[in-house]
Design an enzyme around this catalytic site. Structure first.
Site, PDB file in Angstrom:
ATOM      1  N   GLY A   1      71.230  -5.284   9.101  1.00 41.03           N
ATOM      2  CA  GLY A   1      72.359  -5.989   8.448  1.00 41.03           C
ATOM      3  C   GLY A   1      73.505  -5.699   8.318  1.00 41.03           C
ATOM      4  O   GLY A   1      74.368  -5.962   7.712  1.00 41.03           O
ATOM      5  N   GLY A   2      73.826  -4.700   9.283  1.00 40.93           N
ATOM      6  CA  GLY A   2      75.220  -4.173   9.384  1.00 40.93           C
ATOM      7  C   GLY A   2      75.587  -3.276   8.485  1.00 40.93           C
ATOM      8  O   GLY A   2      76.912  -2.845   8.400  1.00 40.93           O
TER       9      GLY A   2
ATOM     10  N   SER B   1      68.884  -2.030  14.125  1.00 41.06           N
ATOM     11  CA  SER B   1      70.308  -1.964  13.923  1.00 41.06           C
ATOM     12  C   SER B   1      70.783  -1.027  12.971  1.00 41.06           C
ATOM     13  O   SER B   1      70.748   0.134  13.346  1.00 41.06           O
ATOM     14  CB  SER B   1      70.628  -3.416  13.468  1.00 41.06           C
ATOM     15  OG  SER B   1      72.150  -3.866  13.632  1.00 41.06           O
TER      16      SER B   1
END
Length: 518
Positions: free
Chosen positions: A120-121, A199
């Site tokens: 989710g960055g 991520s």
């Protein structure tokens, strides 16, 4: 949260697990009172969130004990976050440190444990978005998915703030310690824990591999689509319009100075406040105000107790946990970012802007890059740029990381290559291919999410068997699936419904060329 047989601790439960598999007195009775003997996940608090404000930017604390039945029929609050184009969740509640546990229905003990760190960055995401029942049942594993502090709540630093920039990392370490204490009550083996992340979650695994406080809390790790663990990223290579990015790790002194500047500019502290009174003021700033600065605080800090050294220097030097590792990327990682943040906002890469992007990103090497990726070789300029970004910002750093890992420990490398994968975030009119996050639909189910074809569903089962076999044994190889040699042989396992087997990852992503480029 301790489970103590000397006192009655019960959890209300639901959906897809056998209460008997939890091996704790009273749970079967609770399940029957909840309407059956099956449960899907249990939400367990790992921090006392009742003293909000004062708990902000401090290490996670044990949950306050309770008596009677604690309602755990719904997931806990997501960490504070603002909705984004890729994540439609708003949350303002700092009482967010919970975890979900998913266990197969069949009774069992000593199962491998997989702890899932969402992406989710660094600003967005929650454990509840990932329904792990297929992963748990396919591999007969226990899946633990925690929420953890994000962005300005997880990576903020300020002069006098102890161990700033590592609060999200500390939350994850608290979860790993909880697993060591309690997972046997759920049929899991605390001596067989695999940390899995995608991520931003994969980036955090790199920190765990280096952090002394994480040592011994997990025994294998899987890094899915980790972004630039070791180095910098040229301008526009992450998102068109975004300048060159520094390493994903911030020196704590630099973070403290930056935090002080932001706090002053936004009026969070009164001028000339001493550090103690400034921190008191900062802990009273409304959540909504802090979230406006979230994207400025997503880099974990090193130089403190929790993360003494940057992973970008420690890992190449071999100063990390020598455990079996798996890592990889998707074939078309950057299509997600180019499609979402360029084309879909009406600012696609064009034949006119393409040369400028190449020049600004690669300077004196721009002509060589443009010659290797000519516009007439791609259907659109956006897809040409997406290929450059995939190869330079994702494939090259992942390959370099994999080779560094392999020099010190057993390592396996993969590429998710299903170009017909249903995207988690639709990009109308843009060919998504095997873009960033596209593999997740094969591992998890999502609320109102994507559907897989019969062939994709069969492939998802095979992919999950690789993952859970690695979690169980530290090697993804199994007799009923195509062979998967480790990366020390140069092997990269391509994963797609139509074919599973080796691929020439270096040639596919022009990595010999990129090894000579900035």
């Amino acid at each position: 949260m301790p489970l103590d047989d000397e006192r009655e601790v019960e959890y209300r439960v639901r959906q897809a697990l056998s209460a008997q598999a939890l091996h704790h007195p009273g749970l079967a009775d609770v399940a029957r009172r909840a309407g059956g003997d099956l449960l899907g996940y249990v939400t367990l608090a790992v921090e006392n969130g009742k003293k909000l404000g004062d708990r902000r930017w401090r290490p996670p604390a044990p949950v306050e004990p309770w008596s009677g039945v604690r309602d755990a029929t719904v997931p806990g609050n997501p960490a504070p976050q603002l909705a984004q184009s890729f994540a439609d969740v708003n949350s303002m509640d700092e009482d967010c440190l919970t975890l979900n546990v998913t266990v197969p229905e069949a009774q069992g003990i000593g199962r491998p444990v997989m702890v899932w760190l969402h992406g989710g960055g660094g600003t967005n995401g929650s454990a509840a978005a990932y329904d792990a029942h297929r992963l748990a049942v396919t591999g007969d594993v226990v899946v633990v998915a925690p929420n953890f502090r994000l962005a300005v709540f997880g990576c903020f630093g300020y002069p006098g703030l102890a161990d700033g920039g590592t609060f999200g990392l500390q939350d994850q370490q608290a979860v790993l310690r909880w697993v060591q204490r309690e997972i046997a009550q759920f049929g899991g083996d605390p001596a067989n824990v695999t940390l899995v992340g995608e991520s931003y979650g994969a980036l955090m695994i790199a920190a765990h591999l280096v952090s002394p406080a994480s040592a011994g809390l997990f025994h294998r790790a899987i890094l899915q689509s980790a972004f630039s663990v070791l180095g910098t990223t040229p301008a526009h290579a992450f998102i068109p319009g975004v300048p060159a990015l520094p390493p994903r790790w911030s020196p704590v002194a630099e973070l403290e100075q930056f935090g002080a500047v932001i706090a002053a500019e936004r009026g969070w502290v009164t001028p000339d406040s001493d550090p103690e009174s400034a921190l008191a003021q900062l802990r009273r700033v409304p959540v909504t105000d802090l979230l406006q600065a979230s994207e400025s605080f997503i880099r974990p800090a090193f130089g403190g107790i929790t993360l003494p050294e940057s992973p970008s220097t420690a890992i190449p030097a071999g100063r990390f946990q020598r455990i079996p590792l798996m890592l990889g990327t998707t074939r078309d990682e950057a299509r997600f970012f180019v499609g979402l943040f360029a084309d879909l906002v009406g600012n696609p890469v064009t034949a006119e802007s393409y040369p400028r992007l190449v020049a600004e990103a690669f300077g004196d090497s721009a002509d060589q890059v443009a010659a290797r990726y000519p516009l007439d070789g791609f259907p659109t300029p956006s897809l040409a740029w997406a290929q450059i970004a995939t190869d330079r910002a994702w494939a090259r750093p992942a390959w370099e990381l994999g080779r560094v890992f392999a020099a010190h420990t057993d390592t396996w490398f993969y590429e998710f290559a299903d170009r017909a994968a249903p995207p988690l975030v639709p990009l109308p009119g843009f060919p998504t291919g095997a873009q960033h996050s596209s593999a997740l639909a094969y591992q998890f189910d999502f609320p109102g999410g994507t559907s897989l074809s019969a062939a994709q569903r069969e492939f998802a089962d095979r992919m999950n068997r690789y993952w859970t076999t690695f979690a169980g044994h530290g090697d993804p190889t199994r007799a009923d699936l195509p062979d998967w040699p480790d990366v020390s042989t140069g092997h990269v396992q391509s994963l797609a419904p139509e074919r599973i087997g080796g691929t020439d990852y270096v040639a596919e992503h022009n990595l010999d060329f990129w090894s000579r480029m900035p």
